[in-house]
Design an enzyme around this catalytic site. Structure first.
Site, PDB file in Angstrom:
ATOM      1  N   TYR A 219       0.851  -1.195   0.000  1.00 16.04           N
ATOM      2  CA  TYR A 219       0.000   0.000   0.000  1.00 16.04           C
ATOM      3  C   TYR A 219       0.885   1.242   0.000  1.00 16.04           C
ATOM      4  O   TYR A 219       1.844   1.336   0.785  1.00 16.04           O
ATOM      5  CB  TYR A 219      -0.937   0.001   1.224  1.00 16.04           C
ATOM      6  N   SER A 220       0.547   2.198  -0.878  1.00 16.07           N
ATOM      7  CA  SER A 220       1.294   3.461  -0.931  1.00 16.07           C
ATOM      8  C   SER A 220       1.060   4.228   0.359  1.00 16.07           C
ATOM      9  O   SER A 220      -0.075   4.314   0.834  1.00 16.07           O
ATOM     10  CB  SER A 220       0.799   4.344  -2.074  1.00 16.07           C
TER      11      SER A 220
ATOM     12  N   CYS B 175       0.034   7.552 -10.652  1.00  7.49           N
ATOM     13  CA  CYS B 175      -0.260   6.528  -9.647  1.00  7.49           C
ATOM     14  C   CYS B 175      -1.746   6.198  -9.650  1.00  7.49           C
ATOM     15  O   CYS B 175      -2.589   7.087  -9.719  1.00  7.49           O
ATOM     16  CB  CYS B 175       0.164   7.022  -8.257  1.00  7.49           C
TER      17      CYS B 175
ATOM     18  N   TYR C 110      -1.295  -0.157 -10.255  1.00  3.40           N
ATOM     19  CA  TYR C 110      -1.569  -1.503  -9.724  1.00  3.40           C
ATOM     20  C   TYR C 110      -3.000  -1.938 -10.030  1.00  3.40           C
ATOM     21  O   TYR C 110      -3.783  -1.149 -10.489  1.00  3.40           O
ATOM     22  CB  TYR C 110      -1.316  -1.524  -8.205  1.00  3.40           C
TER      23      TYR C 110
ATOM     24  N   GLU D  16       3.653   4.332 -10.873  1.00  4.13           N
ATOM     25  CA  GLU D  16       3.331   3.222  -9.980  1.00  4.13           C
ATOM     26  C   GLU D  16       1.837   2.939 -10.122  1.00  4.13           C
ATOM     27  O   GLU D  16       1.004   3.649  -9.571  1.00  4.13           O
ATOM     28  CB  GLU D  16       3.667   3.574  -8.531  1.00  4.13           C
TER      29      GLU D  16
END
Ligand code: FAD
Length: 400
Positions: free
Chosen positions: A180-181, A358, A400, A398
């Site tokens: 988790y960011s 992101c 996901y 980044e």
């Protein structure tokens, strides 16, 4: 002697694209004071330069003690096959007075990584767990704050931590960690260096075959945590999304949904906290894609920052289910990028501009599409240019 019209005369040159340099600092120069040349009140001078003379002109301008602040193609300029590349375009904007080229994001040794590994995780404690989606919004997204005091865990903005959910998977093995960011600055939401925060969306989907509702293991576990609950934390990890140290940098952020997490950390560091060694004076521009207004995570705080720092922070939403793009379709983040692609392109010409992406996998395609159109206007191949930006550690992704 410098003759600014020499470049203009090259309009007739074949096989050469024309570019317009915006130059400042010529008016202060003794030599140029004698020139009959239209110097704007802003101090800018616009000089037309053929592609094959860009470097030469740049050196000439620099010698005059002036500075090139932007480069754009001359609309309707001569048609040619002169292909500008990222490297030589960038080279032309470089001058001694400009910001340092290619600022390494961080000295590699300063970056904390894997202080806690999966076989010996840090045991943190949930301090708070708040819903971020307002009424009328879609799904559940929680802001979670964990107590990390009493250990060695430390981290930087843009890094992630791992969470190991309790229990076992379908094979009876302990669950694997999920990343988790981090949504807080290195100092934590309370600025006491004792916490780390996350922004977590509960994964819920219909099983494609059985149609039954499936809840994601770790995200559901996190979204249901109560204050006081213990959590296994690993990391931190990640070097891709670190902020440059340069307080004058331009930071363009493109996020969807929980992709806001690292950007919240960036913005809090830039605007909310006070630091001796980092006083942000550059430009931060956040593009934020969400389905509904009620899904704008951290909305009040973001808008307060935009109001307080109008010269340093721009906030652009793409609200897909409420706004329409120019073709009448849903307004996605890539539509906002396309809308602003020329300006983003201009900003990218500065060597201290960084782009961060992101959020959802797949969002990059649309962004590339928008940037390709802008780059093409300058005769630049976007994918080549982007490669160069990545090499310079100025294009950070980044998803996901
Ligand atoms: C670097 C990084 C940073 C991240 N940061 C964040 C963050 O800040 N916030 C956040 O919420 N998440 C973040 N994630 C995602 C996070 O790691 C988890 O993947 C996510 O929370 C889901 O984990 P889970 O255990 O709940 O789901 P799981 O139980 O592991 O289920 C996930 C699996 O479900 C299946 N699945 C998912 N959707 C569907 C569908 N629609 N149809 C069919 N099958 C499906 C897929 O097989 C998928 O692998 C990040 C991921 C990475 C790699």
């Amino acid at each position: 002697m410098y003759n600014p019209n020499a470049a203009g005369a090259a309009n007739t040159e074949s096989g050469s694209r024309l570019f317009v340099y915006e130059v400042v600092g010529l008016s202060q120069n003794q030599v140029t004071d004698n020139l009959n040349y239209p110097i704007r009140r802003s101090g800018s001078v616009f000089i037309t330069v053929p592609y094959n003379r860009m470097n030469e002109e740049m050196r000439r301008i620099t010698r005059m003690g002036a500075q090139i602040v932007s480069i754009r193609p001359l609309t309707g300029g001569s048609v040619g096959n002169g292909q500008a590349t990222s490297a030589n375009l960038r080279q032309t904007v470089k001058s001694e007075n400009q910001p340092k080229p290619m600022i390494p994001t961080k000295h590699k040794t300063d970056i904390p990584v894997n202080i806690y590994k999966p076989n010996n995780p840090f045991i943190g404690k949930c301090i708070s767990n708040q819903e971020l989606v307002r009424e009328g919004g879609e799904g559940t997204v929680r802001h979670l704050k964990f107590d990390i005091s009493g250990g060695n865990l430390r981290y930087l903005e843009g890094q992630s931590i791992g969470i190991i959910p309790p229990g076992t998977d379908e094979n009876g093995k302990p669950h694997k960690l999920r990343l988790y960011s981090i949504a807080s600055t290195r100092h934590g939401d309370d600025e006491d260096d004792k916490t780390v925060s996350l922004c977590v969306r509960q994964l819920v989907y219909k099983h494609p075959e059985t149609g039954e509702t499936v809840y994601g293991v770790c995200s559901t576990y996190l979204c249901n945590l109560k204050p006081g609950d213990e959590v296994k934390i690993t990391g931190p990890v990640g070097k891709e999304m670190l902020l440059p140290d340069d307080p004058e940098a331009t930071i363009i952020m493109m996020g969807t949904g929980t992709g806001i997490a690292p950007f919240r950390a960036f913005l809090w560091r830039m605007f909310k906290e006070q630091h001796e060694d980092y006083k942000f004076k550059g430009l931060a521009w956040l593009f934020f894609g969400i389905p509904y207004t009620a899904n704008i995570l951290y909305k009040d705080e973001l808008e307060e920052l935009a109001q307080k720092f109008p010269n340093n922070f721009r906030l652009t939403y793409a609200i897909s289910r409420e706004q329409k793009n120019p073709e009448g379709g849903k307004m996605y983040i890539q539509d906002r990028i396309k809308e602003n692609a020329d300006e983003i392109w201009q900003l990218l010409q500065k060597p201290n501009t960084h782009v961060y992406i992101c959020g959802l996998k797949g969002m990059e395609g649309g962004i590339d599409e928008g940037m390709s159109v802008a780059a093409a206007k300058f005769g630049v191949n976007w994918s080549e240019y982007q490669k160069q930006l990545r090499k310079e550690e100025r294009w950070h992704v980044e998803t996901y």
